[in-house]
Design a protein around this motif. Structure first.
Motif, mmCIF file in Angstrom:
data_model
loop_
_atom_site.group_PDB
_atom_site.id
_atom_site.type_symbol
_atom_site.label_atom_id
_atom_site.label_comp_id
_atom_site.label_asym_id
_atom_site.label_seq_id
_atom_site.Cartn_x
_atom_site.Cartn_y
_atom_site.Cartn_z
ATOM 1 N N TYR A 1 2.852 -3.888 1.809
ATOM 2 C CA TYR A 1 2.981 -5.289 2.208
ATOM 3 C C TYR A 1 3.704 -6.096 1.131
ATOM 4 O O TYR A 1 4.590 -6.921 1.431
ATOM 5 C CB TYR A 1 1.590 -5.860 2.464
ATOM 6 N N THR A 2 3.369 -5.834 -0.133
ATOM 7 C CA THR A 2 4.016 -6.538 -1.241
ATOM 8 C C THR A 2 5.515 -6.237 -1.282
ATOM 9 O O THR A 2 6.348 -7.137 -1.446
ATOM 10 C CB THR A 2 3.371 -6.134 -2.582
ATOM 11 N N LEU A 3 5.867 -4.952 -1.136
ATOM 12 C CA LEU A 3 7.276 -4.562 -1.166
ATOM 13 C C LEU A 3 8.044 -5.168 0.009
ATOM 14 O O LEU A 3 9.170 -5.655 -0.149
ATOM 15 C CB LEU A 3 7.395 -3.038 -1.139
ATOM 16 N N VAL B 1 12.019 -5.072 0.397
ATOM 17 C CA VAL B 1 12.139 -3.631 0.174
ATOM 18 C C VAL B 1 11.424 -2.924 1.324
ATOM 19 O O VAL B 1 10.252 -3.189 1.588
ATOM 20 C CB VAL B 1 11.502 -3.217 -1.169
ATOM 21 N N SER B 2 12.119 -2.024 2.021
ATOM 22 C CA SER B 2 11.481 -1.342 3.150
ATOM 23 C C SER B 2 10.486 -0.299 2.642
ATOM 24 O O SER B 2 10.777 0.451 1.702
ATOM 25 C CB SER B 2 12.525 -0.678 4.046
ATOM 26 N N LEU C 1 5.152 -0.931 -9.466
ATOM 27 C CA LEU C 1 5.682 -0.768 -8.110
ATOM 28 C C LEU C 1 5.761 -2.119 -7.395
ATOM 29 O O LEU C 1 6.596 -2.305 -6.508
ATOM 30 C CB LEU C 1 4.784 0.187 -7.312
ATOM 31 N N LYS C 2 4.918 -3.035 -7.792
ATOM 32 C CA LYS C 2 4.909 -4.346 -7.156
ATOM 33 C C LYS C 2 6.129 -5.184 -7.513
ATOM 34 O O LYS C 2 6.429 -6.175 -6.845
ATOM 35 C CB LYS C 2 3.647 -5.128 -7.543
ATOM 36 N N THR C 3 6.832 -4.791 -8.554
ATOM 37 C CA THR C 3 7.977 -5.583 -9.033
ATOM 38 C C THR C 3 9.313 -4.950 -8.689
ATOM 39 O O THR C 3 10.343 -5.347 -9.226
ATOM 40 C CB THR C 3 7.892 -5.774 -10.563
ATOM 41 N N LEU C 4 9.324 -3.946 -7.830
ATOM 42 C CA LEU C 4 10.585 -3.276 -7.446
ATOM 43 C C LEU C 4 11.554 -4.256 -6.814
ATOM 44 O O LEU C 4 11.172 -5.178 -6.105
ATOM 45 C CB LEU C 4 10.281 -2.144 -6.478
#
Length: 413
Positions: free
Chosen positions: A346-348, A353-354, A410-413
């Motif tokens: 959900y964050t991505l 970001v898919s 991973l949350k900041t990709l």
């Protein structure tokens, strides 16, 4: 089971990327030429098409989906895009804006005809309309837009056929000569051509019946009847195209299938789908706006069937579209990991970001197979150990390499 109506086709999820590819290039190419999108209703008052498209055309006489609404008004699903744009141009006072008006559309159109390669009863068109300029340079600009688009989507082996069908003044002289030529052979022609003989003999040249084609194959050429103004315009169009380096063939047999055309008419043709080889057609229609109730306004444009275009691209291996892929697949092991993966996905997604994660309670092995099938670029397996350490391995599916990252990163990709 209820089946799909004849002459229609589903666009499946695994095929959508092809349409996105073509539509994306259509929008980008139109934008590069200064054209902006216009959207008109899917249905209009039937009178618009009777006056605009022409009562002697196949579209009006055979192919329109016409119905009475609950108020008893006759409505028609649009069989083509240009008449609706002309109505919109008049009704919204667009003539008072910046000229020329440049507009494009991506729209579904409806024609009750025999389904054939690349042509369905509901099909989709990319079209452009340029209003306000009578300059031959405007004709060349519209043609060059079509040429650029077709090249951009991957077609290179196309032939541009060009003709002029003159104005009402020189058309009257030609119609007289054509009727004299057809003369006593009229009774051997199809009923449609016999009906057109008095109202619009030029349309006879567009008949696909073999017996009619035999009668008209040596008919007078309209280019021999052009008035001085129309001849000068046609020569200037050719000069403009030559200056742009666009090759063409003058083909006196092209008249197009709609009554609103004047002067320039053109077609881009491919032989890769057999007899139905026209992938784009258009021309000038200086009388259309006046015909449907507006002030005299010169106009030029084209329409292009997307189904037919995709068919040609696939037949020639010209379709360079790549299936859309997921950026990250998050594979959870255990309930805690499932909740975390859903939150990470959900964050991505909110960042553009898919991302996907398991919704089927699959095993890790099954999840890896699924990730491969959907073309995921990266796979992250998250279990209790990874959650405890706060570190995961991110696998690059293209080369098999892995990179260690913190879960928080991973949350900041």
């Amino acid at each position: 089971m209820i089946n799909i109506p004849k002459g229609t086709k589903d666009m499946l999820p695994q095929e959508a990327y092809k349409w996105h590819y073509v539509e994306r290039i259509a929008r980008a190419t139109a934008g590069a030429f200064g054209f902006k999108e216009i959207r008109t209703p899917m249905f209009e008052h039937t009178e618009l098409f009777l006056r605009g498209v022409g009562e002697t055309t196949d579209i009006v006489t055979k192919e329109m989906y016409t119905f009475d609404d609950k108020g008893g008004r006759s409505m028609t699903l649009r069989p083509e895009g240009t008449a609706g744009v002309a109505r919109c141009f008049i009704e919204n006072g667009l003539s008072q804006g910046v000229m020329p008006m440049k507009a494009y559309y991506l729209a579904s159109v409806f024609r009750y005809e025999k389904p054939q390669n690349g042509r369905l009863r509901e099909h989709h068109q990319f079209g452009v309309e340029l209003y306000g300029s009578d300059s031959p340079a405007a004709d060349a600009e519209v043609i060059s837009l079509a040429d650029t688009f077709l090249r951009n989507v991957g077609l290179t082996s196309l032939e541009l056929n060009l003709n002029s069908i003159g104005c009402p003044k020189c058309r009257a002289q030609y119609n007289k000569a054509l009727k004299e030529y057809i003369g006593e052979n009229l009774t051997s022609m199809c009923g449609q051509c016999q009906a057109r003989f008095e109202k619009n003999p030029l349309r006879i040249l567009d008949c696909k019946e073999e017996k009619c084609k035999q009668v008209t194959k040596n008919a007078p050429k309209i280019l021999d009847f052009l008035c001085d103004d129309c001849r000068a315009h046609f020569e200037a169009v050719q000069k403009n195209l030559s200056e742009l380096g666009i090759k063409f063939t003058v083909n006196p047999g092209i008249v197009r299938g709609l009554d609103y055309y004047t002067r320039t008419v053109f077609e881009f043709v491919s032989t890769d789908i057999g007899a139905q080889g026209t992938v784009c057609g258009g021309g000038r229609y200086n009388n259309l706006v006046e015909e449907v109730g507006g002030k005299p306004t010169p106009a030029v444009g084209f329409g292009l069937g997307l189904e037919r275009l995709l068919l040609v691209l696939e037949n020639t291996n010209g379709l360079k579209a790549e299936e859309e892929r997921v950026d990250y697949y998050l594979a959870p092991l255990g309930d805690s990991a499932k909740a975390l993966c859903r939150k990470l996905a959900y964050t991505l997604r909110r960042k553009g970001v898919s991302a996907e994660t398991d919704l089927m309670d699959r095993s890790v092995k099954a999840q890896m197979k699924y990730a491969d099938k959907i073309g995921a670029k990266y796979v992250v397996v998250i279990g209790d150990d990874e959650i405890a350490k706060g570190v995961v391995s991110v696998k690059n599916m293209a080369d098999g390499t892995t990179e260690e990252r913190t879960i928080e990163s991973l949350k900041t990709l």
